[in-house]
Structure formats: C-alpha cells, structure tokens
Scaffold this motif. Structure first.
Motif, PDB file in Angstrom:
ATOM      1  N   PRO A  16      73.245  19.063 -27.793  1.00 24.97           N
ATOM      2  CA  PRO A  16      72.005  19.310 -28.651  1.00 24.97           C
ATOM      3  C   PRO A  16      71.286  20.095 -28.288  1.00 24.97           C
ATOM      4  O   PRO A  16      71.219  19.663 -26.742  1.00 24.97           O
ATOM      5  N   ALA A  17      70.665  20.768 -28.812  1.00 29.46           N
ATOM      6  CA  ALA A  17      69.327  21.625 -27.790  1.00 29.46           C
ATOM      7  C   ALA A  17      68.034  21.029 -26.317  1.00 29.46           C
ATOM      8  O   ALA A  17      67.800  20.373 -27.467  1.00 29.46           O
ATOM      9  N   LYS A  18      67.801  21.742 -25.496  1.00 29.87           N
ATOM     10  CA  LYS A  18      67.386  21.035 -25.066  1.00 29.87           C
ATOM     11  C   LYS A  18      65.825  21.785 -25.801  1.00 29.87           C
ATOM     12  O   LYS A  18      65.123  22.074 -25.895  1.00 29.87           O
ATOM     13  N   MET A  19      64.813  19.919 -25.014  1.00 27.49           N
ATOM     14  CA  MET A  19      63.000  20.091 -25.273  1.00 27.49           C
ATOM     15  C   MET A  19      62.592  20.337 -24.488  1.00 27.49           C
ATOM     16  O   MET A  19      62.321  19.661 -23.699  1.00 27.49           O
ATOM     17  N   VAL A  20      61.594  22.103 -24.661  1.00 22.76           N
ATOM     18  CA  VAL A  20      61.257  22.344 -24.384  1.00 22.76           C
ATOM     19  C   VAL A  20      60.367  23.097 -24.385  1.00 22.76           C
ATOM     20  O   VAL A  20      60.847  24.141 -25.382  1.00 22.76           O
ATOM     21  N   ALA A  21      59.130  23.782 -23.726  1.00 21.77           N
ATOM     22  CA  ALA A  21      58.430  24.781 -24.221  1.00 21.77           C
ATOM     23  C   ALA A  21      58.443  25.476 -22.625  1.00 21.77           C
ATOM     24  O   ALA A  21      57.603  24.309 -21.652  1.00 21.77           O
ATOM     25  N   GLN A  22      57.945  26.796 -22.863  1.00 22.57           N
ATOM     26  CA  GLN A  22      57.167  27.420 -21.431  1.00 22.57           C
ATOM     27  C   GLN A  22      56.855  28.153 -22.006  1.00 22.57           C
ATOM     28  O   GLN A  22      57.326  29.705 -22.802  1.00 22.57           O
ATOM     29  N   ASP A  23      56.151  29.376 -21.003  1.00 24.18           N
ATOM     30  CA  ASP A  23      55.129  30.273 -21.153  1.00 24.18           C
ATOM     31  C   ASP A  23      54.146  30.931 -19.999  1.00 24.18           C
ATOM     32  O   ASP A  23      55.052  29.993 -19.304  1.00 24.18           O
ATOM     33  N   LEU A  24      54.082  31.802 -20.099  1.00 25.10           N
ATOM     34  CA  LEU A  24      53.391  32.359 -19.613  1.00 25.10           C
ATOM     35  C   LEU A  24      51.782  32.112 -19.142  1.00 25.10           C
ATOM     36  O   LEU A  24      51.230  32.537 -20.262  1.00 25.10           O
ATOM     37  N   VAL A  25      51.174  31.639 -18.338  1.00 21.46           N
ATOM     38  CA  VAL A  25      49.861  31.491 -18.763  1.00 21.46           C
ATOM     39  C   VAL A  25      48.499  31.801 -17.379  1.00 21.46           C
ATOM     40  O   VAL A  25      50.119  32.440 -15.991  1.00 21.46           O
ATOM     41  N   SER A  26      47.359  32.058 -17.674  1.00 26.02           N
ATOM     42  CA  SER A  26      46.306  32.055 -16.588  1.00 26.02           C
ATOM     43  C   SER A  26      45.706  30.621 -15.631  1.00 26.02           C
ATOM     44  O   SER A  26      45.089  30.142 -17.102  1.00 26.02           O
ATOM     45  N   LEU A  27      45.509  30.537 -14.946  1.00 29.99           N
ATOM     46  CA  LEU A  27      45.035  28.608 -14.789  1.00 29.99           C
ATOM     47  C   LEU A  27      44.031  29.465 -13.523  1.00 29.99           C
ATOM     48  O   LEU A  27      44.784  30.101 -12.694  1.00 29.99           O
ATOM     49  N   GLN A  28      42.653  29.692 -14.181  1.00 27.85           N
ATOM     50  CA  GLN A  28      41.809  29.959 -13.101  1.00 27.85           C
ATOM     51  C   GLN A  28      42.099  31.468 -12.447  1.00 27.85           C
ATOM     52  O   GLN A  28      41.683  31.887 -11.478  1.00 27.85           O
ATOM     53  N   GLY A  29      42.024  31.971 -13.161  1.00 33.43           N
ATOM     54  CA  GLY A  29      43.014  33.159 -12.671  1.00 33.43           C
ATOM     55  C   GLY A  29      43.497  33.854 -12.054  1.00 33.43           C
ATOM     56  O   GLY A  29      43.812  34.792 -11.899  1.00 33.43           O
ATOM     57  N   LYS A  30      44.588  33.202 -12.446  1.00 27.78           N
ATOM     58  CA  LYS A  30      46.179  33.435 -11.230  1.00 27.78           C
ATOM     59  C   LYS A  30      47.233  33.130 -12.327  1.00 27.78           C
ATOM     60  O   LYS A  30      46.967  31.709 -13.143  1.00 27.78           O
ATOM     61  N   PRO A  31      47.896  33.715 -12.590  1.00 27.03           N
ATOM     62  CA  PRO A  31      49.697  33.741 -13.404  1.00 27.03           C
ATOM     63  C   PRO A  31      49.607  32.737 -12.742  1.00 27.03           C
ATOM     64  O   PRO A  31      50.204  32.684 -11.834  1.00 27.03           O
ATOM     65  N   ALA A  32      51.036  32.622 -14.070  1.00 25.44           N
ATOM     66  CA  ALA A  32      51.681  30.699 -13.790  1.00 25.44           C
ATOM     67  C   ALA A  32      52.932  30.724 -14.988  1.00 25.44           C
ATOM     68  O   ALA A  32      52.314  31.188 -15.957  1.00 25.44           O
ATOM     69  N   ILE A  33      53.605  30.346 -14.396  1.00 27.64           N
ATOM     70  CA  ILE A  33      54.850  29.806 -15.210  1.00 27.64           C
ATOM     71  C   ILE A  33      54.822  28.432 -15.649  1.00 27.64           C
ATOM     72  O   ILE A  33      54.158  27.717 -14.766  1.00 27.64           O
ATOM     73  N   LEU A  34      54.769  28.202 -17.252  1.00 26.33           N
ATOM     74  CA  LEU A  34      54.047  27.007 -17.336  1.00 26.33           C
ATOM     75  C   LEU A  34      55.587  26.798 -17.882  1.00 26.33           C
ATOM     76  O   LEU A  34      55.888  27.541 -19.153  1.00 26.33           O
ATOM     77  N   SER A  35      55.979  25.308 -17.788  1.00 31.31           N
ATOM     78  CA  SER A  35      57.119  25.219 -18.397  1.00 31.31           C
ATOM     79  C   SER A  35      56.807  23.824 -18.943  1.00 31.31           C
ATOM     80  O   SER A  35      56.158  22.283 -17.905  1.00 31.31           O
ATOM     81  N   VAL A  36      56.652  22.632 -20.337  1.00 34.49           N
ATOM     82  CA  VAL A  36      57.151  21.576 -20.664  1.00 34.49           C
ATOM     83  C   VAL A  36      57.262  21.033 -20.960  1.00 34.49           C
ATOM     84  O   VAL A  36      58.074  21.402 -22.087  1.00 34.49           O
ATOM     85  N   MET A  37      57.739  19.490 -20.763  1.00 34.52           N
ATOM     86  CA  MET A  37      59.275  19.065 -21.390  1.00 34.52           C
ATOM     87  C   MET A  37      59.001  17.310 -21.533  1.00 34.52           C
ATOM     88  O   MET A  37      57.779  16.437 -21.242  1.00 34.52           O
ATOM     89  N   PRO A  38      58.948  16.555 -22.763  1.00 34.01           N
ATOM     90  CA  PRO A  38      59.131  15.334 -22.493  1.00 34.01           C
ATOM     91  C   PRO A  38      59.656  14.593 -21.698  1.00 34.01           C
ATOM     92  O   PRO A  38      61.376  14.585 -21.234  1.00 34.01           O
ATOM     93  N   LEU A  39      59.695  13.410 -21.939  1.00 33.47           N
ATOM     94  CA  LEU A  39      60.265  12.560 -20.240  1.00 33.47           C
ATOM     95  C   LEU A  39      60.777  11.143 -21.631  1.00 33.47           C
ATOM     96  O   LEU A  39      60.183  11.050 -22.346  1.00 33.47           O
ATOM     97  N   VAL A  40      62.286  11.797 -21.595  1.00 32.10           N
ATOM     98  CA  VAL A  40      63.328  11.760 -22.078  1.00 32.10           C
ATOM     99  C   VAL A  40      64.261  10.108 -21.175  1.00 32.10           C
ATOM    100  O   VAL A  40      64.930  10.682 -19.943  1.00 32.10           O
ATOM    101  N   PRO A  41      65.359   9.916 -21.590  1.00 30.60           N
ATOM    102  CA  PRO A  41      65.956   7.892 -21.361  1.00 30.60           C
ATOM    103  C   PRO A  41      67.404   9.595 -20.345  1.00 30.60           C
ATOM    104  O   PRO A  41      67.383  10.191 -22.028  1.00 30.60           O
ATOM    105  N   SER A  42      67.898   9.559 -19.639  1.00 24.73           N
ATOM    106  CA  SER A  42      68.938   9.644 -19.387  1.00 24.73           C
ATOM    107  C   SER A  42      70.453   8.732 -20.118  1.00 24.73           C
ATOM    108  O   SER A  42      71.938   9.255 -20.300  1.00 24.73           O
TER     109      SER A  42
END
Length: 513
Positions: A159-185
């Motif tokens: 099953p493919a990993k449920m993740v969305a990522q991007d590079l963003v600028s937070l308050q003028g500083k570049p950052a690695i952004l990763s968003v994942m759902p909380l799922v049971p193991s």
C-alpha cells in the motif's frame, strides 16, 4: 654593403612573422588548457549540484521516515482522539524536536482545526497554526484528497504511503514540510475513512541541515543563501511545488581544473613572459603608431561633423541629416519641421562681458535646446549664435508652434555667465516640409526667411513661413538690386525739388529734395 642593407628588412619581417606564429601557437595551447580546465570545472560543478540535490531529497525522505515513526501507531490514534495533551507533547511534538530536530509540529483534527502546536521544542497555543496555515494549506488539501481516493499500491505491491510533502517558506525561512495522517499500526484500533487526524511536521533548511548534507559529499562552505543576496554558480535553488524559488543552497565550488592550472601556472607564466616580452618589444612601436593614427582619425572625423564649442552637429552634419530625414519622411508620409534660431542679444553679451562669456552662453543655449527637444530630433549649431532644429513626425503647424514656444520660454530664463545673471531671448523661423518632393535647400531658405520676419516683427518670437513672405523678400531684393544698379550707372538717379508754399498758397518759402 648593399646586400646586408637589403636583407635587414626581410630579416625583421621573418623574425616578426615567426614570433607572431609562435605567440599564436602558444595562445592556442593556453586557451585549450584553460578551456579543458573550465570544462572539468563545469562537469565537477554539475556533479556537486547533483550531490546537493540528492542530499536534499535524502533529507526530505528522512523527515518523512522520522514522522512515520510516530504517525503509524495505535497509541497516537487513541491518545489524540482522547485529547491527551501531555502524551501528545511528549511523543508527537517536543520529542520530534529534541530527537529529530523538527522545528514545528501541528496536530489537526478531521475538520483541519489545530488541536496542538509546537515551535522550537515549546508547546504554544493551537491558534499559532493560523500564522502558517496559508503556506501549509495546499499540502494539507493534497493529503486530504489522497485520503479520499481508493488506496493505491506502490511499485513493490505494498500500500502506498499516505504522505504529502513540499518545500515552503515559513516566516521568510525555507523549510521541509511533511504531512501524514495518524493511522493505527494494528487491527486493534479501528478508524473510519475521513476521520483521520493529521500530523504536520516542518524542519527548517538552515545551515545545520545544509551542513549535514554537505559533509556527506565533502563540500566546504555550504550555507543557506536568501533571495536578498546574490547567488554564484555553486548554488541549487530551493523550489516549491508551484515553481517558486524560496532560497538557495550555496557552497564553495570545487574546481579541479583550476587547481591543476594553478599548479602549472609558474612554468606557464615564465613561458608567457618570455614570449610576451619579445612580442611586446617588437609590437610596441607599431601599436603606438596605430593608436596615434586611430586617435587622429577619430578626432578628425568628429571635428569634421561636430561643433568644437558645444559638441552639437555642425552645418555639414546638419544638412546631411536634414536630407536623410526628408527622404525618410517622404517615404513614410510624415512631415519634417525646420527651426532656425538666433539669439537676440548675443553681440551685446560679447561686447559687455567678453568672448568667454559669449562662448559660455552658446554652450548653455545648446544644452537647453538639447534637453527641450525629443531624443529623436536634431539640434545643430550653424555658427556664432545661430542654431537649427530638425523635428521629425510633425502632424501640423500647431505642434511646431508649441515646441517653438517651449524653446522661447526656456531661452527667456536667465543665464548665469561669469557670476552675472543675464537675459537673452531668441527669435525662431519655422518651415514645414510640404510633401515627398520637399527640397532641403528650399526648406532652409524658407526657415531663413521666417527667421528674418521674426526679427523684423520685434524679436523674441517665432514666425512660420508663409507664401507672401517669399514675395515680399523677392520685391525687397529687386528694389535693392535696382538701387545698386542705379548708383553704379550714370543718370540712374535724378535729383528733383518740390516747392514748399506759404499758408496763402502764393509765396514759395523753400524746397525739399
């Protein structure tokens, strides 16, 4: 003696030719060496860019792996549902900072409302999410869209990993952004689709993160270069999913080609000095003569077509431009206007303040005329205090009159000459081209006649040439010519007397000639 004398020039020529060919061959070798070194440096730079890009991708993958260690967990799902803030802080937020170095963590419920926020290892109000939400929202929406679609498999069939990522600028500083759902193991905890909580983690791309990437590939001086600073060739842009550049990762470029050149530079420099010294010795006189000749030619060319006092085109260049402009205007169907301008009190300035003041007046007048007309038009000095202006693409006589009025107003302003403030003014004669057959000499004559009329009618004004001006001038010249002939000939002029009578009309008191 004659043979030795004859062979000297030939020897000189042969020697010069050999030296020139030797220098040419040496230049080819040197150029090839630098070309090869540059190519090696370019290839090395491309590899370095690939290293940095791969290192950045590895860091993005590492952020995802680190985040996955807490998002795929039964305890995460149950404690977040229960709102256990202490557990969330210890396991999902501050722990991500202290153990992995993630700078910001947000927990969102199924409606995308923030229930927990952490910044730089400290829990803050959940409302802090609102400051970063505009930058985070596209990635959050992307993950929600993925969760709403049927589950897909990756290349290995898992099953493919449920993740969305991007590079963003937070308050003028570049950052690695990763968003994942909380799922049971495991199957012990159930979760209905669409009820997933989201774990948002952001790691700033700072010098520490960049240093870890650079250390892996032995690159020195790696640093974050903001958009406000200039960037060199050794840099990789940080680009988000929309193609917006958030900053650059820069480093000290490794240049193996240049390093090699530097090692052989001493020997190469000696060879170049020897060859160059001989060549310079032989070519120095020729260069001096050539440079002097070129300077002389350039100066003669400039003086032939420009006024030495003002730098404006002189009469020769002016007449050439007028003919060219009339030719182009005839082809385009446009009109050309010619203005003759004469300063009204120039002789008085020369007589009272001296010729240096007169020269300065001419220079200042030229500057005012040049700044008043358009760049496409031409202003020239014809001699003394006489100037001419060629105006292109003139729609009607009213447009020329407006320009003439501006010129007169500009020249009515006081001039500062040798500490004195003087007022001069000018008279302008205007002639308009009548069509494609307009002759330059005829236009010059008409402008001259209009200038004469302007002076005759009071100076400090302009006159546009009209047909009757030509007739009046012709009659005046005819009378002048006939008077000269009469004075030169015998009997051409006769003296006559007219008697002056007294009031009674009988007595003659005298006569008038």
């Amino acid at each position: 003696m004659s043979a030795r004398h004859d062979s000297s020039p030939l020897t000189h020529q042969v020697t010069l030719t050999v030296l020139t060919l030797a220098a040419f061959a040496l230049a080819i070798v040197v150029d090839f060496g630098f070309y090869a070194a540059n190519q090696a440096d370019e290839a090395s730079l491309e590899r370095q860019k690939i290293f940095i890009a791969d290192g950045l991708n590895d860091q993005i993958a590492a952020v995802q792996r680190e985040q996955e260690s807490v998002t795929v967990w039964d305890d995460s799902v149950t404690n977040v549902r229960a709102g256990n803030q202490a557990w969330i802080e210890e396991n999902l937020s501050t722990w991500m900072y202290s153990y992995y170095g993630h700078n910001r963590v947000y927990i969102l419920d199924a409606a995308n409302h923030a229930i927990h926020a952490m910044r730089e290892g400290k829990v803050v109000a959940a409302s802090a999410f609102g400051e970063d939400e505009p930058e985070l929202r596209p990635t959050i929406d992307k993950l929600r869209h993925m969760l709403g679609e049927p589950l897909k498999a990756d290349a290995s069939g898992q099953p493919a990993k449920m993740v969305a990522q991007d590079l963003v600028s937070l308050q003028g500083k570049p950052a690695i952004l990763s968003v994942m759902p909380l799922v049971p193991s495991s199957d012990r905890v159930s979760q209905a689709p669409g009820t997933e909580y989201l774990h948002i983690s952001a790691e700033f791309i700072n010098d520490a993160v960049i240093g870890k990437i650079a250390a892996k590939y032995l690159l020195d001086g790696a640093r974050l270069v903001p958009l406000s600073e200039p960037v060199g060739p050794a840099a990789v842009p940080l680009v988000d999913s929309r193609g917006v550049i958030l900053g650059y990762i820069g480093w000290d470029q490794l240049r193996p080609g240049l390093t090699l050149v530097r090692k052989i530079a001493p020997a190469l420099a000696i060879a170049l000095l020897v060859a160059g010294g001989v060549l310079v010795f032989l070519l120095r006189r020729l260069r001096r003569a050539s440079a002097a000749l070129q300077t002389s030619q350039d100066q003669a060319q400039y003086l032939a077509f420009h006024d030495t006092l003002t730098g404006l085109p002189n009469r020769a260049l002016f007449e050439d431009r007028l003919r060219r402009m009339l030719l182009f205007a005839g082809q385009d169907g446009t009109h050309v206007a010619l203005l003759y301008l004469d300063l009204d009190r120039f002789k008085h300035i020369n007589d009272t303040l001296g010729h240096p003041a007169g020269d300065e007046l001419v220079r200042q007048t030229a500057a005012r005329l040049k700044h008043t007309i358009r760049e496409a038009d031409t202003v020239a000095r014809l001699g003394g205090d006489e100037f001419a202006v060629i105006l292109l693409d003139i729609p009607d006589a009213g447009s020329v009159e407006d320009i003439a009025e501006r010129l007169l107003m500009k020249l009515r302003e006081p001039f500062r000459l040798i500490g004195d403030q003087v007022f001069v003014g000018a008279s302008i004669g205007i002639a308009l081209s009548s069509g494609p057959d307009t002759d330059a000499d005829d236009l010059l004559r008409k402008a001259d006649i209009a200038l004469y009329e302007a002076k005759k009618n009071g100076r400090g004004r302009y006159e546009v040439f009209a047909g009757d001006m030509d007739d009046l001038l012709l009659r005046k010249r005819k009378v002048e010519s006939e008077l000269r002939k009469a004075l030169d000939g015998d009997g051409g002029i006769k003296l006559a007397y007219q008697p002056v009578f007294a009031a009674d009309g009988r007595r003659i008191l005298g006569a008038e000639a």
